[in-house]
Design a protein around this motif. Structure first.
Motif, PDB file in Angstrom:
ATOM      1  N   TRP A 195       6.009   6.113  -2.689  1.00  0.00           N
ATOM      2  CA  TRP A 195       3.873   6.314  -2.385  1.00  0.00           C
ATOM      3  C   TRP A 195       4.097   5.637  -0.782  1.00  0.00           C
ATOM      4  CZ3 TRP A 195       2.804   0.806  -0.008  1.00  0.00           C
ATOM      5  CH2 TRP A 195       4.007   0.174  -0.246  1.00  0.00           C
ATOM      6  N   ASP A 196       2.924   5.910  -0.942  1.00  0.00           N
ATOM      7  CA  ASP A 196       2.604   6.213   1.123  1.00  0.00           C
ATOM      8  C   ASP A 196       1.736   4.481   2.075  1.00  0.00           C
ATOM      9  OD1 ASP A 196       4.811   8.108   2.437  1.00  0.00           O
ATOM     10  OD2 ASP A 196       3.454   9.369   1.634  1.00  0.00           O
ATOM     11  N   PHE A 197       0.994   4.450   0.440  1.00  0.00           N
ATOM     12  CA  PHE A 197      -0.355   3.416   0.543  1.00  0.00           C
ATOM     13  C   PHE A 197      -0.949   3.131  -0.283  1.00  0.00           C
ATOM     14  CE2 PHE A 197      -2.607   7.752   1.017  1.00  0.00           C
ATOM     15  CZ  PHE A 197      -3.753   7.186  -0.014  1.00  0.00           C
ATOM     16  N   ARG A 198      -1.344   1.485  -0.286  1.00  0.00           N
ATOM     17  CA  ARG A 198      -1.633   1.100  -1.312  1.00  0.00           C
ATOM     18  C   ARG A 198      -3.419   1.395  -1.511  1.00  0.00           C
ATOM     19  NH1 ARG A 198       1.084  -2.714  -4.248  1.00  0.00           N
ATOM     20  NH2 ARG A 198      -0.485  -1.651  -5.775  1.00  0.00           N
ATOM     21  N   THR A 199      -4.101   1.292  -2.890  1.00  0.00           N
ATOM     22  CA  THR A 199      -5.325   1.073  -2.952  1.00  0.00           C
ATOM     23  C   THR A 199      -5.710   0.368  -3.610  1.00  0.00           C
ATOM     24  OG1 THR A 199      -4.458   2.668  -4.928  1.00  0.00           O
ATOM     25  CG2 THR A 199      -4.649   3.553  -2.929  1.00  0.00           C
ATOM     26  N   PRO A 200      -6.552  -1.471  -3.503  1.00  0.00           N
ATOM     27  CA  PRO A 200      -7.476  -1.698  -4.066  1.00  0.00           C
ATOM     28  C   PRO A 200      -8.430  -1.066  -4.107  1.00  0.00           C
ATOM     29  CG  PRO A 200      -6.981  -2.481  -1.627  1.00  0.00           C
ATOM     30  CD  PRO A 200      -5.851  -1.302  -1.660  1.00  0.00           C
ATOM     31  N   GLU A 201      -9.378  -0.557  -4.860  1.00  0.00           N
ATOM     32  CA  GLU A 201     -10.674  -0.229  -5.064  1.00  0.00           C
ATOM     33  C   GLU A 201     -11.585  -1.594  -6.041  1.00  0.00           C
ATOM     34  OE1 GLU A 201     -12.154   2.626  -9.168  1.00  0.00           O
ATOM     35  OE2 GLU A 201     -10.220   2.867  -7.722  1.00  0.00           O
ATOM     36  N   GLN A 202     -12.809  -1.300  -4.843  1.00  0.00           N
ATOM     37  CA  GLN A 202     -13.593  -1.783  -5.280  1.00  0.00           C
ATOM     38  C   GLN A 202     -14.447  -3.466  -5.300  1.00  0.00           C
ATOM     39  OE1 GLN A 202     -16.545   0.181  -4.870  1.00  0.00           O
ATOM     40  NE2 GLN A 202     -17.118   0.188  -6.947  1.00  0.00           N
ATOM     41  N   PHE A 203     -12.965  -4.081  -4.483  1.00  0.00           N
ATOM     42  CA  PHE A 203     -12.820  -5.077  -3.953  1.00  0.00           C
ATOM     43  C   PHE A 203     -11.747  -4.864  -2.262  1.00  0.00           C
ATOM     44  CE2 PHE A 203      -8.378  -5.000  -5.569  1.00  0.00           C
ATOM     45  CZ  PHE A 203      -7.811  -5.880  -4.867  1.00  0.00           C
ATOM     46  N   MET A 204     -12.633  -6.222  -2.147  1.00  0.00           N
ATOM     47  CA  MET A 204     -11.572  -6.542  -0.570  1.00  0.00           C
ATOM     48  C   MET A 204     -10.393  -7.573  -0.314  1.00  0.00           C
ATOM     49  SD  MET A 204     -11.810  -6.012   2.690  1.00  0.00           S
ATOM     50  CE  MET A 204     -13.281  -4.820   2.731  1.00  0.00           C
ATOM     51  N   PRO A 205      -9.616  -7.207  -0.310  1.00  0.00           N
ATOM     52  CA  PRO A 205      -8.657  -8.449  -0.307  1.00  0.00           C
ATOM     53  C   PRO A 205      -8.514  -9.534   0.441  1.00  0.00           C
ATOM     54  CG  PRO A 205      -7.536  -5.477   0.378  1.00  0.00           C
ATOM     55  CD  PRO A 205      -9.192  -5.730   0.907  1.00  0.00           C
ATOM     56  N   ARG A 206      -8.153 -10.113  -0.074  1.00  0.00           N
ATOM     57  CA  ARG A 206      -8.397 -11.485   1.338  1.00  0.00           C
ATOM     58  C   ARG A 206      -7.622 -12.114   2.264  1.00  0.00           C
ATOM     59  NH1 ARG A 206      -6.709 -17.002  -2.213  1.00  0.00           N
ATOM     60  NH2 ARG A 206      -7.594 -18.193  -0.489  1.00  0.00           N
ATOM     61  N   ALA A 207      -6.480 -10.595   2.624  1.00  0.00           N
ATOM     62  CA  ALA A 207      -5.810 -10.744   3.456  1.00  0.00           C
ATOM     63  C   ALA A 207      -4.998  -9.381   3.587  1.00  0.00           C
ATOM     64  CB  ALA A 207      -4.624 -11.291   3.378  1.00  0.00           C
ATOM     65  N   TRP A 208      -4.269  -9.028   5.104  1.00  0.00           N
ATOM     66  CA  TRP A 208      -3.884  -8.061   5.046  1.00  0.00           C
ATOM     67  C   TRP A 208      -3.104  -7.061   3.460  1.00  0.00           C
ATOM     68  CZ3 TRP A 208      -2.305  -5.435  10.145  1.00  0.00           C
ATOM     69  CH2 TRP A 208      -1.116  -4.450  10.047  1.00  0.00           C
TER      70      TRP A 208
END
Length: 461
Positions: free
Chosen positions: A264-277
């Motif tokens: 994989w090249d990048f992670r994909t959190p969906e429909q929420f905002m991560p708390r940090a990088w």
């Protein structure tokens, strides 16, 4: 004339070797391992872009009540087919879509070439469940790719690993007919290997028929009981094909290969905002959050929880402030248009980006020594060494920046390049009483600039 026995033996050995070689299937060598530097170079355009448009479009736009409508309402194929038989986006103009995306400040787009319903927007040779077999009768992807490229946007394809229409796709816990015992019994002998062959053929079409593909979003794995993961999709096989056909393509993380650094090249959190990088094993990784204007990805006529323009701009800023990208979704109507609610928000974002894009493009999280003031977000451009203070709540004329003492050479409002004067707070009462670090105080105008989120641009020493 008889050959000497040793020559006869030698010729026999050679003949056997040739036969064995000819009968052995040709297995392509694994692509060479990619160094971290090469990977970063390949992804640099994506890291700089920061903002893209997601487009969810299919026959579910006719139902106009969520792109998972077939699943949520347990609609069988014969009933759902009414949308396919009447799909005719007569107002479709991809040039208008591309102009709207560019005006909003987006740098790339990702289109659902095939979503979970199985309907294909391009003229695939491997199915009749496609746009060219509907009343519309034409390929939808080719003109879209051409239009977005003409506006300078990079091209991304979404392709669903799930397929609720394909006759070889085994029923699972996400299938619309999962609770229909009779359907499950009839489908019990479906062969996932045949379906994987279908996926590989379609991916080959997509990756060879439309020129350079910059980004690929595969969706999604759900391993476990009654689910599907890497062994079902034969993920290594699919990824190998992608890397061979489009070696510069940036690929998301949903093939269930997170344990492989090259999976994989990048992670994909969906429909929420991560708390940090977003991080993996303690290391920061490239990431992109995909988000909607409302509660639906596909066109939803009656959905009313639409985010305001200010919410959307703040979401973009916050994403970049944590080192990520924002992929913001539009769900076109069944006639092929962006509805007024989407256009209104795209225009508002575009107005803000017109004045503030250099606080987004090429930017990332600010260095740790710069503390974020209350009611603000920070972005930073490491190439220009400029730091951006996004002021979410306008203060009463003063804004204190802890830890900024002796670090700032000049300050200005980004929207009009008007100077912002500042003074040092070394040893001041504020530092003594509130425990703040040595910093500076910005002298801001009492009246908030007429933009959604004002930005102070700091030129660092």
């Amino acid at each position: 004339m008889e050959l000497p026995s040793h020559l006869s033996t030698l010729l026999l050995v050679i003949a056997i070797a040739i036969a064995v070689y000819a009968s052995t299937p040709c297995v392509a060598a694994e692509p060479p391992k990619e160094s971290p530097k090469l990977r970063e170079d390949r992804m640099q355009w994506w890291l700089d872009a920061r903002f893209g448009m997601f487009i969810h479009w299919g026959t579910y736009a006719m139902a106009a009540r969520h792109e998972w409508v077939k699943n949520y309402e347990r609609i069988p194929d014969d009933v759902y087919r009414k949308y396919f038989e009447r799909f005719d986006p007569d107002l479709y103009d991809p040039k208008e879509w591309a102009r709207a995306a560019k005006r909003a400040g987006m740098r790339y787009f990702v289109i659902t070439t095939k979503h979970h319903e199985g309907f294909c927007l391009w003229d695939s040779k491997f199915t009749d469940y496609k746009a060219t077999k509907t009343p519309y009768g034409r390929d939808l992807i080719a003109p879209m790719v051409e239009a977005f490229r003409a506006e300078g946007l990079r091209v991304g394809f979404y392709y669903s690993l799930l397929d609720w229409h394909h006759p070889d796709y085994p029923v699972d816990r996400c299938h619309p007919m999962r609770d229909n015992k009779e359907f499950r019994e009839k489908a019990k002998n479906r062969d996932i290997r045949k379906y994987v062959d279908y996926m590989e053929n379609q991916l080959r079409e997509l990756l060879t028929g439309f020129g350079p593909i910059d980004c690929l979003f595969l969706d999604f794995s759900f391993p476990g009981p009654d689910g599907k993961g890497r062994s079902d999709w034969q993920s290594e096989r699919l990824l190998k094909l992608i890397r061979e056909l489009q070696p510069n393509c940036v690929v998301n993380d949903r093939l269930d290969l997170l344990d492989r650094p090259d999976g994989w090249d990048f992670r994909t959190p969906e429909q929420f905002m991560p708390r940090a990088w977003v991080s993996m094993d303690g290391q920061r990784v490239p990431w992109e959050t995909c988000q909607t204007f409302s509660g639906s990805w596909g066109y939803h006529r009656d959905e009313a929880t639409w985010k305001s323009p200010q919410q959307l701009v703040v979401m973009l800023i916050e994403t970049v402030s944590k080192g990520g990208n924002l992929l913001l979704n539009v769900g076109p109507t069944a006639r092929g248009t962006f509805d007024d609610r989407a256009l209104e928000r795209l225009c508002a974002i575009g107005d803000w980006m017109h004045l503030h894009s250099r606080a987004i493009y090429g930017c990332t999280q600010a260095p740790d020594e710069f503390r974020k003031p209350d009611n603000c977000l920070l972005t930073y451009n490491p190439k220009t060494r400029r730091l951006y203070v996004h002021v979410l709540v306008w203060p009463m004329g003063k804004l204190h920046l802890d830890g900024f003492a002796d670090r700032v050479a000049y300050a200005q409002l980004l929207n009009d390049a008007s100077e912002v004067k500042f003074s040092s707070q070394k040893g001041a009462w504020m530092a003594e009483q509130q425990g703040t670090q040595e910093g500076i105080t910005l002298d801001l105008p009492m009246v908030k600039p007429n933009v959604l989120v004002p930005v102070v641009e700091l030129f660092l020493k």
